[in-house]
Design a protein around this motif. Structure first.
Motif, PDB file in Angstrom:
ATOM      1  N   GLY B  42       0.807  -1.206   0.000  1.00  0.00           N
ATOM      2  CA  GLY B  42       0.000   0.000   0.000  1.00  0.00           C
ATOM      3  C   GLY B  42       0.842   1.260   0.000  1.00  0.00           C
ATOM      4  O   GLY B  42       1.999   1.268  -0.441  1.00  0.00           O
ATOM      5  N   LEU B  43       0.265   2.319   0.488  1.00  0.00           N
ATOM      6  CA  LEU B  43       0.941   3.617   0.594  1.00  0.00           C
ATOM      7  C   LEU B  43       1.344   3.816   2.048  1.00  0.00           C
ATOM      8  O   LEU B  43       0.497   3.861   2.937  1.00  0.00           O
ATOM      9  N   GLN B  44       2.631   3.955   2.276  1.00  0.00           N
ATOM     10  CA  GLN B  44       3.145   4.090   3.643  1.00  0.00           C
ATOM     11  C   GLN B  44       3.647   5.517   3.851  1.00  0.00           C
ATOM     12  O   GLN B  44       4.411   6.035   3.019  1.00  0.00           O
ATOM     13  N   LEU B  45       3.260   6.100   4.967  1.00  0.00           N
ATOM     14  CA  LEU B  45       3.604   7.483   5.268  1.00  0.00           C
ATOM     15  C   LEU B  45       5.033   7.575   5.791  1.00  0.00           C
ATOM     16  O   LEU B  45       5.379   6.959   6.799  1.00  0.00           O
ATOM     17  N   ILE B  46       5.830   8.405   5.114  1.00  0.00           N
ATOM     18  CA  ILE B  46       7.222   8.591   5.523  1.00  0.00           C
ATOM     19  C   ILE B  46       7.328   9.787   6.479  1.00  0.00           C
ATOM     20  O   ILE B  46       7.857   9.675   7.578  1.00  0.00           O
ATOM     21  N   TYR B  47       6.853  10.919   6.006  1.00  0.00           N
ATOM     22  CA  TYR B  47       6.882  12.141   6.819  1.00  0.00           C
ATOM     23  C   TYR B  47       5.647  12.963   6.535  1.00  0.00           C
ATOM     24  O   TYR B  47       5.078  12.917   5.445  1.00  0.00           O
ATOM     25  N   ILE B  48       5.261  13.739   7.531  1.00  0.00           N
ATOM     26  CA  ILE B  48       4.195  14.719   7.385  1.00  0.00           C
ATOM     27  C   ILE B  48       4.744  16.080   7.825  1.00  0.00           C
ATOM     28  O   ILE B  48       5.546  16.152   8.768  1.00  0.00           O
ATOM     29  N   ASP B  53       9.035  24.276   8.521  1.00  0.00           N
ATOM     30  CA  ASP B  53       9.876  23.823   9.634  1.00  0.00           C
ATOM     31  C   ASP B  53       9.081  23.155  10.753  1.00  0.00           C
ATOM     32  O   ASP B  53       9.508  23.163  11.925  1.00  0.00           O
ATOM     33  N   SER B  54       7.975  22.519  10.416  1.00  0.00           N
ATOM     34  CA  SER B  54       7.150  21.797  11.388  1.00  0.00           C
ATOM     35  C   SER B  54       6.854  20.407  10.854  1.00  0.00           C
ATOM     36  O   SER B  54       5.762  20.133  10.345  1.00  0.00           O
ATOM     37  N   ASN B  55       7.845  19.546  10.965  1.00  0.00           N
ATOM     38  CA  ASN B  55       7.786  18.230  10.342  1.00  0.00           C
ATOM     39  C   ASN B  55       7.705  17.138  11.396  1.00  0.00           C
ATOM     40  O   ASN B  55       8.254  17.278  12.491  1.00  0.00           O
ATOM     41  N   SER B  56       7.059  16.050  11.028  1.00  0.00           N
ATOM     42  CA  SER B  56       6.855  14.958  11.973  1.00  0.00           C
ATOM     43  C   SER B  56       7.051  13.628  11.264  1.00  0.00           C
ATOM     44  O   SER B  56       6.677  13.473  10.095  1.00  0.00           O
ATOM     45  N   GLU B  57       7.633  12.676  11.953  1.00  0.00           N
ATOM     46  CA  GLU B  57       7.835  11.357  11.365  1.00  0.00           C
ATOM     47  C   GLU B  57       6.502  10.663  11.123  1.00  0.00           C
ATOM     48  O   GLU B  57       5.565  10.757  11.916  1.00  0.00           O
TER      49      GLU B  57
END
Lengths: 111, 110
Positions: B42-48, B53-57
Motif C-alpha cells: 500500500g501507501l506508507q507514510l514517511i513524513y508529514i 519547519d514543522s515536520n513529523s515522522e
C-alpha cells in the motif's frame, strides 16, 4: 493507533456483475473515511469521502456507506465496467491529520 | 487548476548516492506528506509536514529526512541511498480533509 483493513488483495469479476470491496477500520477518533482509485502508472485519485453516519456518498456509479457501529465503509457498485479495473484504497484520517491507507484491493473486470 | 507537482518523474541512482525528491503545490496548503508505494504494502507514510519547519515522522521515516522552508515546497532527502529504497514516491498536500496527490517519482537504486 488508527488502522484500515482491506481483506481482499485481488477481486476478479465479470463485466455487469455487482462490485463490493470491503473496508473496516480502527480509530479512537471519529475519522473521515475515503476511497481512492489508482489506475496504472497514475496517482491515487479521490473516489468517495464519507460524511456523517449512514449518509451515502456516490461518484461514477460507486457508493459507500459509513457504518460506525461496525466500523465499516465498504465500496459498492451495481454493475462493473471494464474501465473500473484499477487498484482501490480505503483510507482514513483522524485527529492527527495523517491519511492512513489500507493495503489496497486490485479489481480486475473481465469481459 | 490545483496541482501538486513532483520532480523528477523518473530517477536512477547508485547505492550510496544522495537523492533529492522535490514537491511543490500551488494551493497554499499547510499540510504536506511524503508516501512510498510498494506492491502489496500500500501507501506508507514517511513524513508529514504541518507547515514550514514543522515536520513529523510518519510510519517509516528511517533512512529519510525532509525539508520544508517554504509553504509551497516540500523535499524528501535520502542520504546514501539503499537498494531497498527503490520505490514509487508520492507527495500530497491537504486542507479540510481534501487531499491532492502528485504524479509520483519512480526511484530505482542500483
Amino acid at each position: 493507533g488508527d488502522s484500515v483493513t482491506q481483506t481482499e488483495g485481488l477481486v476478479t469479476l465479470t463485466e455487469g456483475l455487482p462490485v463490493m470491496l470491503n473496508c473496516t477500520y480502527q480509530s479512537t477518533y471519529s475519522p473521515f473515511l475515503f476511497w481512492y482509485v489508482q489506475h496504472l502508472n497514475e496517482a491515487p485519485k479521490l473516489l468517495l469521502k464519507s460524511f456523517t453516519d449512514n449518509k451515502r456518498p456516490e461518484h461514477q456509479g460507486f457508493h459507500a456507506t459509513l457504518h460506525k457501529s461496525s466500523s465499516s465503509f465498504h465500496l459498492q457498485k451495481s454493475s462493473a465496467q471494464l474501465s473500473d479495473s484499477a487498484l482501490y484504497y480505503c483510507a482514513l484520517t483522524g485527529n492527527t491529520g495523517k491519511l492512513i491507507f489500507g493495503l489496497g484491493t486490485t479489481l480486475q473486470v473481465q469481459p | 487548476d490545483m496541482k501538486v507537482t513532483q520532480m523528477p518523474r523518473y530517477l536512477i541512482k547508485r547505492m550510496g548516492e544522495n537523492v533529492l525528491l522535490e514537491c511543490g503545490q500551488d494551493m497554499s496548503h499547510e499540510t504536506m506528506y511524503w508516501y512510498r508505494q510498494d506492491p502489496g504494502l500500500g501507501l506508507q507514510l514517511i513524513y508529514i509536514s504541518y507547515d514550514v519547519d514543522s515536520n513529523s515522522e510518519g510510519d517509516i521515516p528511517k533512512g529519510y529526512r525532509v525539508s520544508r522552508k517554504k509553504r509551497e515546497h516540500f523535499s524528501l532527502i535520502l542520504d546514501s541511498a539503499k537498494t531497498n529504497q527503490t520505490s514509487v514516491y508520492f507527495c500530497a498536500s491537504s486542507a479540510n480533509s481534501d487531499y491532492t496527490f502528485g504524479s509520483g517519482t519512480r526511484l530505482l537504486v542500483i
